[in-house]
Scaffold this active site. Structure first.
Site, short mmCIF file in Angstrom:
data_model
loop_
_atom_site.label_atom_id
_atom_site.label_comp_id
_atom_site.label_asym_id
_atom_site.label_seq_id
_atom_site.Cartn_x
_atom_site.Cartn_y
_atom_site.Cartn_z
N ASP A 1 -4.96 3.32 -1.38
CA ASP A 1 -5.94 3.65 -0.33
C ASP A 1 -6.48 5.06 -0.53
O ASP A 1 -5.79 6.05 -0.28
CB ASP A 1 -5.26 3.55 1.04
CG ASP A 1 -5.09 2.11 1.49
OD1 ASP A 1 -6.09 1.36 1.46
OD2 ASP A 1 -3.96 1.74 1.86
N SER B 1 0.84 -1.20 0.00
CA SER B 1 0.00 0.00 0.00
C SER B 1 0.87 1.24 0.00
O SER B 1 1.70 1.43 0.90
CB SER B 1 -0.90 0.03 1.24
OG SER B 1 -1.46 1.32 1.36
N MET C 1 -11.13 -6.22 6.28
CA MET C 1 -10.34 -5.23 7.03
C MET C 1 -9.97 -5.85 8.38
O MET C 1 -10.83 -6.22 9.17
CB MET C 1 -11.14 -3.95 7.26
CG MET C 1 -11.33 -3.08 6.02
SD MET C 1 -9.83 -2.70 5.10
CE MET C 1 -8.84 -1.85 6.35
N HIS D 1 -1.56 -1.45 -3.90
CA HIS D 1 -2.83 -1.15 -3.23
C HIS D 1 -2.92 0.36 -3.04
O HIS D 1 -2.00 0.98 -2.50
CB HIS D 1 -2.83 -1.89 -1.88
CG HIS D 1 -4.10 -1.79 -1.10
ND1 HIS D 1 -5.19 -2.60 -1.33
CD2 HIS D 1 -4.44 -0.99 -0.06
CE1 HIS D 1 -6.14 -2.32 -0.46
NE2 HIS D 1 -5.73 -1.34 0.32
N HIS E 1 -8.73 0.81 -3.09
CA HIS E 1 -9.58 0.58 -1.91
C HIS E 1 -10.22 1.92 -1.56
O HIS E 1 -9.56 2.80 -1.02
CB HIS E 1 -8.68 0.04 -0.79
CG HIS E 1 -9.36 -0.10 0.53
ND1 HIS E 1 -8.64 -0.27 1.71
CD2 HIS E 1 -10.67 -0.11 0.90
CE1 HIS E 1 -9.48 -0.38 2.72
NE2 HIS E 1 -10.71 -0.27 2.26
N ASP F 1 -6.39 -6.70 4.92
CA ASP F 1 -5.76 -5.38 4.93
C ASP F 1 -5.67 -4.83 6.35
O ASP F 1 -6.68 -4.57 6.99
CB ASP F 1 -6.63 -4.45 4.05
CG ASP F 1 -6.03 -3.08 3.85
OD1 ASP F 1 -4.93 -2.82 4.34
OD2 ASP F 1 -6.70 -2.26 3.19
N MET G 1 -8.99 7.84 0.73
CA MET G 1 -9.76 8.21 1.94
C MET G 1 -10.33 9.61 1.78
O MET G 1 -9.62 10.52 1.33
CB MET G 1 -8.83 8.17 3.16
CG MET G 1 -8.15 6.84 3.37
SD MET G 1 -7.31 6.81 4.97
CE MET G 1 -6.38 5.27 4.80
N MET H 1 -12.20 4.20 0.56
CA MET H 1 -12.79 4.47 1.87
C MET H 1 -13.51 5.81 1.75
O MET H 1 -13.06 6.85 2.24
CB MET H 1 -11.69 4.47 2.95
CG MET H 1 -11.19 3.07 3.25
SD MET H 1 -9.56 3.03 4.01
CE MET H 1 -8.55 3.04 2.54
#
Ligand code: DX5
Ligand code: ZN
Length: 220
Positions: free
Chosen positions: A37, A10, A139, A35, A68, A175, A39, A70
């Site tokens: 992330d 990540s 998660m 990966h 991913h 993760d 957010m 979020m």
């Protein structure tokens, strides 16, 4: 036969001022996934980057872009992330108004779809969608920050997904808090993919780290 778990480093733990260097470190470590992330500061109390960042790094890497999200109500942004070059987009069950429609939207761009749940969300809540996804992300920490400790009870969900896969084709990913100390238990639970942020970027020998994680072998 030796395990061959996919390792997805990540970039959350990378130095964002040298993202091309981070992508090159990931490639040279021998893995083929990264990966990403995303957010939004609403679904989680942290903010990272959006589709422009992914679009800008896309020409510099042939890695599989495992995004991913979020993000609250992610269907608002699927088109932008798909067009930015994500190979798989994973959304949080807790964040979607309509999980089925959101997964359909992801698939409409010809890319892989993933569904993820926070540690407190029972896996049974997403059971009806498991036939429609390419990846289920468990998660193992509360999403928002790298460097947290793995919550061991979350491995029960991995075991459940492996046991109940049947004819369905989803990959099981995990993760949060995966490192050389926890990989043994994580591998035994039956994962196909492991995300590693801080453990990857702190590893002095990243190729060795990836080989060990991929084989499911932790520290002696
Ligand atoms: C946490 C992110 C993770 C994070 C994992 O919300 O989804 O992908 O980067 O970091 P580590 O591996 O440091 O726990
Ligand atoms: Zn993640």
């Amino acid at each position: 036969m030796e395990r061959s778990i996919i390792v997805a480093p990540s970039v959350l733990s990378a130095d964002f001022s040298d993202i091309r260097g981070a992508l090159s470190d990931i490639r040279q470590s021998g893995t083929s996934w990264v990966h990403l992330d995303v957010m939004d500061g609403m679904f989680v109390p942290n903010i990272t980057f959006g589709p422009k960042f992914i679009k800008d790094i896309r020409p510099h890497s042939e890695l599989f872009f495992d995004a991913h999200l979020m993000v609250e109500e992610p269907s608002r942004y699927i088109e932008q992330f798909a067009k930015a070059g994500c190979d798989c987009i994973t959304v949080h069950a807790e964040a979607c108004k309509d999980i089925g429609e959101t997964l359909k939207l992801i698939k409409s761009f010809g890319i892989k779809s993933g569904l993820t749940v926070k540690p407190a969300t029972p896996i049974e809540d997403v059971e009806p969608f498991l036939g429609d996804v390419d990846l289920v992300l468990i998660m193992s920490v509360n999403p928002g920050f790298g460097g947290q400790g793995l919550i061991p009870e979350t491995l029960d969900k991995v075991r459940w997904l492996k046991k109940n896969r049947g004819e369905r084709h989803y990959l099981i990913s995990i993760d949060g808090g995966v490192n050389l100390k926890t990989i043994g238990d994580v591998a035994d639970s039956g994962v196909d993919v492991v995300v590693a942020g801080s453990a990857f970027f702190n590893a002095p020998d990243k190729a060795l780290f990836v080989r060990r994680m991929s084989a499911g072998r932790g520290e002696a």
